[in-house]
Motif scaffolding. Structure first.
Motif, PDB file in Angstrom:
ATOM      1  N   VAL A 231       0.826  -1.210   0.000  1.00 29.51           N
ATOM      2  CA  VAL A 231       0.000   0.000   0.000  1.00 29.51           C
ATOM      3  C   VAL A 231       0.857   1.256   0.000  1.00 29.51           C
ATOM      4  CG1 VAL A 231      -1.712   1.333   1.291  1.00 29.51           C
ATOM      5  CG2 VAL A 231      -1.917  -1.159   1.140  1.00 29.51           C
ATOM      6  N   ASN A 232       1.831   1.303   0.897  1.00 34.20           N
ATOM      7  CA  ASN A 232       2.622   2.528   1.068  1.00 34.20           C
ATOM      8  C   ASN A 232       3.500   2.842  -0.131  1.00 34.20           C
ATOM      9  OD1 ASN A 232       1.533   2.850   3.622  1.00 34.20           O
ATOM     10  ND2 ASN A 232       3.276   1.957   4.684  1.00 34.20           N
ATOM     11  N   LEU A 233       4.101   1.826  -0.728  1.00 30.91           N
ATOM     12  CA  LEU A 233       4.980   2.072  -1.869  1.00 30.91           C
ATOM     13  C   LEU A 233       4.193   2.553  -3.080  1.00 30.91           C
ATOM     14  CD1 LEU A 233       7.494  -0.901  -1.527  1.00 30.91           C
ATOM     15  CD2 LEU A 233       7.884   1.509  -0.992  1.00 30.91           C
ATOM     16  N   ALA A 234       3.025   1.975  -3.298  1.00 31.48           N
ATOM     17  CA  ALA A 234       2.195   2.434  -4.414  1.00 31.48           C
ATOM     18  C   ALA A 234       1.789   3.886  -4.224  1.00 31.48           C
ATOM     19  CB  ALA A 234       0.954   1.553  -4.540  1.00 31.48           C
ATOM     20  N   THR A 240       5.104  10.973  -5.826  1.00 29.18           N
ATOM     21  CA  THR A 240       6.358  11.453  -6.410  1.00 29.18           C
ATOM     22  C   THR A 240       6.172  11.838  -7.873  1.00 29.18           C
ATOM     23  OG1 THR A 240       7.588  10.025  -4.893  1.00 29.18           O
ATOM     24  CG2 THR A 240       8.788  10.875  -6.799  1.00 29.18           C
ATOM     25  N   LEU A 241       5.474  11.012  -8.625  1.00 25.61           N
ATOM     26  CA  LEU A 241       5.222  11.324 -10.029  1.00 25.61           C
ATOM     27  C   LEU A 241       4.375  12.584 -10.180  1.00 25.61           C
ATOM     28  CD1 LEU A 241       4.511   7.755 -11.445  1.00 25.61           C
ATOM     29  CD2 LEU A 241       6.491   9.201 -11.970  1.00 25.61           C
ATOM     30  N   ALA A 242       3.349  12.712  -9.348  1.00 28.46           N
ATOM     31  CA  ALA A 242       2.473  13.881  -9.420  1.00 28.46           C
ATOM     32  C   ALA A 242       3.249  15.161  -9.130  1.00 28.46           C
ATOM     33  CB  ALA A 242       1.316  13.735  -8.432  1.00 28.46           C
ATOM     34  N   ALA A 243       4.160  15.116  -8.169  1.00 26.24           N
ATOM     35  CA  ALA A 243       4.937  16.303  -7.804  1.00 26.24           C
ATOM     36  C   ALA A 243       5.859  16.736  -8.930  1.00 26.24           C
ATOM     37  CB  ALA A 243       5.746  16.024  -6.545  1.00 26.24           C
ATOM     38  N   SER A 244       6.273  15.778  -9.754  1.00 29.59           N
ATOM     39  CA  SER A 244       7.185  16.086 -10.860  1.00 29.59           C
ATOM     40  C   SER A 244       6.449  16.355 -12.166  1.00 29.59           C
ATOM     41  CB  SER A 244       8.162  14.919 -11.062  1.00 29.59           C
ATOM     42  OG  SER A 244       8.882  14.654  -9.879  1.00 29.59           O
ATOM     43  N   GLY A 266       5.092  -6.637  -7.489  1.00 32.13           N
ATOM     44  CA  GLY A 266       3.810  -5.986  -7.247  1.00 32.13           C
ATOM     45  C   GLY A 266       3.848  -4.497  -7.533  1.00 32.13           C
ATOM     46  N   THR A 267       4.940  -3.860  -7.132  1.00 28.32           N
ATOM     47  CA  THR A 267       5.098  -2.428  -7.385  1.00 28.32           C
ATOM     48  C   THR A 267       5.199  -2.150  -8.881  1.00 28.32           C
ATOM     49  OG1 THR A 267       6.264  -2.172  -5.277  1.00 28.32           O
ATOM     50  CG2 THR A 267       6.490  -0.388  -6.871  1.00 28.32           C
ATOM     51  N   ALA A 268       5.978  -2.965  -9.584  1.00 28.30           N
ATOM     52  CA  ALA A 268       6.128  -2.797 -11.036  1.00 28.30           C
ATOM     53  C   ALA A 268       4.796  -2.980 -11.745  1.00 28.30           C
ATOM     54  CB  ALA A 268       7.156  -3.789 -11.567  1.00 28.30           C
ATOM     55  N   LYS A 269       4.013  -3.945 -11.292  1.00 29.83           N
ATOM     56  CA  LYS A 269       2.714  -4.203 -11.907  1.00 29.83           C
ATOM     57  C   LYS A 269       1.786  -3.008 -11.744  1.00 29.83           C
ATOM     58  CE  LYS A 269      -1.004  -7.639 -12.047  1.00 29.83           C
ATOM     59  NZ  LYS A 269      -1.508  -8.918 -11.463  1.00 29.83           N
TER      60      LYS A 269
END
Length: 330
Positions: A231-234, A240-244, A266-269
């Motif tokens: 949950v936390n990594l997703a 992070t992407l939104a901020a950039s 799981g994160t990559a998926k």
């Protein structure tokens, strides 16, 4: 009007102890097997520090290689931050020992302790110093001798960890304008840190100077940690992407903390990234805590996968519970 500065990663390096311990060797010590470990973690081997080989030794080797890659002399370094949960001593900071070993006499040095998230935390701190113009060149290291805090009779933890170190050199530069696709210029684009102290006990050492006056051993609630990691990594990746101002399709490489292959996959998926764009070293290195991301980063830079202009996403979660992510244009 003040000139905007950005931190550029201009060199990286890593170091692994010579001794390699395979799953088969571990199976002679505890009730486990190569198949059991690989199926649940993706780990096949790990490096273990030699007797008398300290975290500072590993850190110094990685730092020298990073400085060489960057073409930077130790005398040019203004700041050293060492991310570690296995310091040489309770105090002083192991970073100051590395400072002396490198014969770096300028600036200052200190440790950061955020367990497996340590490198991301240290990178964020160094990035802020550079952006503020307070230092020109920073050395950020993740180094661990996790083998020293393992209970080698506990198969749920002793099979997971290894020793190693990785380092990067940051240098301040004038921020470049975005390119024709709207992607910012070279440098650290965004870093985001989080923690939840209510989950303090799910990954910890059983000792401590003010508690038992001993180092203690690794203790982990694996299933609970896995659940929060997904949950936390997703969430932090999206943040992070939104901020950039970037999208998932803009990511060239994911360099995750090497804790468990199932978490990495799981994160990559969730990001829609194929495995071919994920840097994975857990099979060879196991979990080296704060060292895992810079170790994996150095592997991918040296084998030519990560090239100038690539967008690299790094993310990690560790004890505390802590987690974070950083986005870099190489």
């Amino acid at each position: 009007m003040a000139t905007a500065l950005v931190s550029q990663i201009i060199g990286c390096g890593s170091y692994l102890p010579e001794r390699v311990v395979s799953n088969q060797e571990l199976a002679t010590r505890v009730d486990t097997s190569d198949e059991w470990i690989v199926e649940r973690t993706g780990i096949r081997q790990r490096h273990i520090a030699a007797e008398g080989e300290l975290t500072s030794d590993l850190a110094c080797h990685a730092a020298r290689r990073a400085l060489d890659a960057a073409g930077v002399l130790p005398a040019e370094v203004d700041l050293i931050i060492l991310a570690t949960t296995t310091p040489d001593h309770t105090f002083p900071a192991t970073a100051t020992r590395v400072q002396a070993m490198l014969d770096t006499r300028n600036g200052f040095a200190f440790d950061v302790q955020a367990v497996c998230s340590g490198f991301i935390y240290a990178l964020a701190v160094a990035d802020n110093f550079v952006r503020m113009g307070q230092v020109g060149t920073a050395l950020v290291i993740g180094a661990e001798t996790m083998s020293r805090v393992l209970d080698w009779g506990d198969r749920t933890t002793c099979v997971l960890f290894g020793d190693g170190a990785g380092a990067v050199v940051l240098r301040g530069a004038v921020a470049a304008l975005p390119d024709a696709q709207g992607i910012p210029g070279r440098g650290i684009l965004s870093t985001h840190l989080h923690s939840n102290g209510h989950l303090y006990d799910i990954l910890r050492a059983s000792g401590g100077p003010s508690w038992t006056q001993t180092v203690g051993h690794m203790r982990m609630q694996g299933k609970e940690l896995f659940r929060h990691a997904v949950v936390n990594l997703a969430s932090v990746v999206e943040e992070t992407l939104a901020a950039s101002g970037l999208a998932q399709k803009d990511i060239d490489w994911l360099v995750p903390h090497q804790a468990n292959l199932r978490i990495i996959d799981g994160t990559a998926k969730k990001l829609g990234l194929p495995k071919s764009r994920v840097v994975t070293t857990i099979d060879r290195h196991a979990n080296t805590s704060a060292a895992s991301i810079p170790l994996a980063l150095d592997v991918a830079v040296r084998d030519g996968r990560i090239k100038p202009g690539h967008i690299v996403l790094m993310e990690a979660m560790g004890g505390g519970v802590t987690w974070g992510a950083s986005l870099v244009r190489w």
